[in-house]
Design a protein around this motif. Structure first.
Motif, short mmCIF file in Angstrom:
data_model
loop_
_atom_site.label_atom_id
_atom_site.label_comp_id
_atom_site.label_asym_id
_atom_site.label_seq_id
_atom_site.Cartn_x
_atom_site.Cartn_y
_atom_site.Cartn_z
N SER A 31 45.94 -96.40 74.50
CA SER A 31 46.62 -96.47 73.20
C SER A 31 46.01 -95.55 72.15
O SER A 31 46.56 -95.42 71.06
N LEU A 32 44.89 -94.90 72.47
CA LEU A 32 44.28 -93.99 71.50
C LEU A 32 45.20 -92.81 71.17
O LEU A 32 45.07 -92.21 70.10
N PHE A 33 46.12 -92.46 72.07
CA PHE A 33 47.04 -91.37 71.74
C PHE A 33 47.93 -91.76 70.57
O PHE A 33 48.34 -90.90 69.78
N GLN A 34 48.24 -93.05 70.41
CA GLN A 34 49.01 -93.50 69.26
C GLN A 34 48.19 -93.43 67.98
O GLN A 34 48.73 -93.20 66.89
N VAL A 35 46.89 -93.60 68.10
CA VAL A 35 46.01 -93.48 66.93
C VAL A 35 46.06 -92.05 66.40
O VAL A 35 46.14 -91.81 65.18
N THR A 36 46.02 -91.06 67.29
CA THR A 36 46.06 -89.67 66.83
C THR A 36 47.42 -89.32 66.25
O THR A 36 47.51 -88.53 65.30
N VAL A 37 48.49 -89.89 66.80
CA VAL A 37 49.82 -89.67 66.23
C VAL A 37 49.89 -90.25 64.83
O VAL A 37 50.40 -89.62 63.89
N LEU A 203 38.79 -79.91 52.05
CA LEU A 203 40.07 -80.05 52.74
C LEU A 203 40.04 -79.34 54.09
O LEU A 203 40.53 -79.88 55.09
N VAL A 204 39.42 -78.15 54.14
CA VAL A 204 39.29 -77.43 55.41
C VAL A 204 38.49 -78.26 56.41
O VAL A 204 38.85 -78.38 57.59
N GLN A 205 37.39 -78.86 55.94
CA GLN A 205 36.56 -79.68 56.83
C GLN A 205 37.33 -80.88 57.37
O GLN A 205 37.22 -81.23 58.55
N VAL A 206 38.11 -81.53 56.52
CA VAL A 206 38.86 -82.71 56.93
C VAL A 206 39.90 -82.35 57.98
O VAL A 206 40.05 -83.05 59.01
N ILE A 207 40.63 -81.25 57.78
CA ILE A 207 41.66 -80.87 58.74
C ILE A 207 41.04 -80.43 60.05
O ILE A 207 41.52 -80.78 61.14
N GLN A 208 39.94 -79.65 59.98
CA GLN A 208 39.26 -79.24 61.21
C GLN A 208 38.71 -80.45 61.95
O GLN A 208 38.77 -80.53 63.18
N GLY A 209 38.16 -81.41 61.22
CA GLY A 209 37.68 -82.63 61.84
C GLY A 209 38.79 -83.41 62.51
O GLY A 209 38.62 -83.97 63.60
N SER A 210 39.98 -83.41 61.89
CA SER A 210 41.13 -84.08 62.49
C SER A 210 41.52 -83.43 63.80
O SER A 210 41.90 -84.11 64.76
N ALA A 211 41.43 -82.09 63.86
CA ALA A 211 41.76 -81.39 65.10
C ALA A 211 40.80 -81.79 66.22
O ALA A 211 41.23 -82.06 67.36
N VAL A 212 39.51 -81.85 65.90
CA VAL A 212 38.51 -82.21 66.92
C VAL A 212 38.70 -83.66 67.37
O VAL A 212 38.66 -83.97 68.57
N VAL A 213 38.90 -84.57 66.40
CA VAL A 213 39.09 -85.98 66.74
C VAL A 213 40.35 -86.17 67.59
O VAL A 213 40.36 -86.96 68.55
N THR A 214 41.42 -85.45 67.26
CA THR A 214 42.65 -85.53 68.05
C THR A 214 42.40 -85.12 69.49
O THR A 214 42.84 -85.79 70.44
N MET A 215 41.71 -84.01 69.68
CA MET A 215 41.41 -83.54 71.03
C MET A 215 40.58 -84.56 71.80
O MET A 215 40.89 -84.91 72.95
N ILE A 216 39.53 -85.08 71.17
CA ILE A 216 38.63 -86.02 71.86
C ILE A 216 39.36 -87.31 72.23
O ILE A 216 39.29 -87.78 73.37
#
Length: 463
Positions: A31-37, A203-216
């Motif tokens: 269900s973690l894929f729903q968390v990233t969505v 803002l750049v850090q937050v979006i980049q962090g979101s990309a990494v968290v989504t991948m993981i």
């Protein structure tokens, strides 16, 4: 995950879906894929919406257009679901390759997004870049993230239903959507904390962090979920040769599916038309503070959460999915009538209670129609069915939101001077109630269709 899996069944409404082969920890991990969505939905429609309009001074019309770009991919959810049904690979995988492709699209969109927003900010060296570069890059980033969200959610739900027996599919669907809501609530709080002291760099850090968290999280979610079976991959040669139009036509030809899709479109539009107008209504008409209107999002999410949990309980106890969806529309129509009454009474508590009821109805309706779609679909077309449901649901919601905004703005621009501030909003809420009543009326021929086909196993759950 192991700690959550040991919680008593009385406190975990979806724990009974687990089995020795599919433990709860595995389902929670999936269900973690729903968390990233949910995280992407909050970032696009919430955080970046406000940042682009307020901090970056981007015209609201352009922001609205960018937020609507992910809807362009929504109709392709049916095609993606079909492709994941018939995909032939050497390892026998069907779902995992598409989840990975969707994850990469999300990551790519998030990778482009911060630099596009920096160009739009017109600060430092970004002031020398042409404005079309920022707008074009931002639009591409929104489109990539939206496409990735649609792919991951459609195929991820298909994988979840593949793992459990048919009798447990309503509960696993409810679990997945509860995790989506929890992901939205938690990520909204995290983004609020991280961007409390806003700066372009942060803002750049937050979006980049979101990309990494989504991948993981997506990699963890799909790790060892779909068994490798080369024999199954070779056995799919005949299915892979099926064409999408033929498969879609055969699914739509199933008794009751056409009426179900009409009901989904009407009900989703009815619940979603005022999504972006609830907070402005509270502020302009009921004179609620920003803090009070912000809490409305939490109230609506809690109502939807209760609706999903309740729907899962009812379906597990043998209630027909159509009855659950009917109950959701039956709760939603009076809820919007109560919102209209709250404008006349200037009652904040009535408006808040009606918002909770609207969320409750939306949860019941969404879970009921999704489960009914799965039950109507043949086993080999689960992905296609989920894609069709998602395409109709997402497209209807997007068009309804746009129509609600246009109707409200049109009444404001053409209304007489001194007109009541509530009038444009009341018109939208009235249309929502009418759409939900129409969805209830559509359920009648759908009920008759289910009764006539009660002897057929694929339609027995509808009747």
């Amino acid at each position: 995950m192991n700690k959550l899996a040991t919680v008593s069944l009385s406190w975990m409404p979806f724990a009974e879906v687990a089995s020795a082969e599919i433990p709860l920890s595995r389902l929670l991990r999936l269900s973690l894929f729903q968390v990233t969505v949910g995280m992407a939905m909050v970032l696009l429609a919430g955080t970046l919406n406000r940042v682009m309009i307020v901090e970056l001074d981007v015209p609201a019309s352009l922001v609205g257009g960018m937020l609507a770009l992910p809807l362009l991919f929504a109709p392709f959810r049916a095609l993606i679901g079909f492709r994941s049904d018939v995909l032939q690979t050497a390892l026998g995988w069907r779902r995992v390759p598409y989840i990975w492709k969707g994850t990469m699209l999300q990551f790519g969109g998030f990778a482009i997004m911060p630099w596009a927003l920096l160009v739009l900010s017109r600060q430092g060296y970004a002031a020398e870049a042409p404005i079309w570069l920022g707008l074009g890059s931002a639009a591409l980033a929104f489109l990539l993230v939206g496409a990735g969200m649609h792919i991951v959610q459609t195929v991820g739900l298909a994988l979840a239903t593949d793992l459990v027996p048919e009798r447990d599919q309503p509960k696993v669907v409810g679990l997945m959507y509860v995790m989506l809501l929890l992901g939205m609530i938690f990520s909204a709080w995290i983004y609020g904390v991280l961007l409390e002291n806003y700066s372009p760099g942060r803002l750049v850090q937050v979006i980049q962090g979101s990309a990494v968290v989504t991948m993981i999280l997506n990699v963890v979610a799909m790790w060892k979920q779909e068994a490798r079976d080369r024999a199954r991959g070779l056995a799919k040669v005949a299915a892979a040769n099926a064409d999408f139009s033929g498969s879609l036509a055969s699914f739509v030809a199933v008794r009751g599916v056409r009426w179900l899709l009409v009901m989904i479109a009407l009900g989703t539009a009815g619940f979603g038309m005022a999504d972006v107008l609830m907070e402005p209504f509270g502020g302009q008409v009921l004179l609620m503070s920003i803090a009070q209107t912000t809490k409305l999002t939490v109230v609506l999410a809690l109502g939807t959460l209760v609706g999903f949990v309740g729907a899962s309980r009812w379906l597990a106890n043998g209630r027909a999915p159509l009855g659950v969806a009917f109950a959701g529309a039956l709760v939603g129509a009076p809820a919007f009538v109560a919102v209209i009454v709250s404008a006349s009474a200037l009652s904040v508590w009535m408006f808040t209670a009606a918002t909770f009821a609207a969320g409750l109805g939306a949860g019941l309706f969404g879970h009921g129609t999704l489960t009914m779609t799965i039950r109507l679909a043949p086993k080999q077309q689960i992905g296609l069915a989920l894609g069709v449901w998602g395409a109709v649901q997402t497209t209807s919601a997007g068009l309804a939101i746009a129509a609600g905004g246009v109707l409200r703005d049109a009444m404001l621009s053409s209304g007489s001077r001194g007109a009541d501030a509530a009038s444009p909003y009341v018109a939208v809420f009235t249309v929502e109630a009418v759409l939900l009543v129409a969805a209830l009326l559509v359920a009648v021929p759908l009920w008759r269709s289910g009764r006539k086909a009660a002897a057929q196993p694929v339609n027995a759950a509808v009747g």
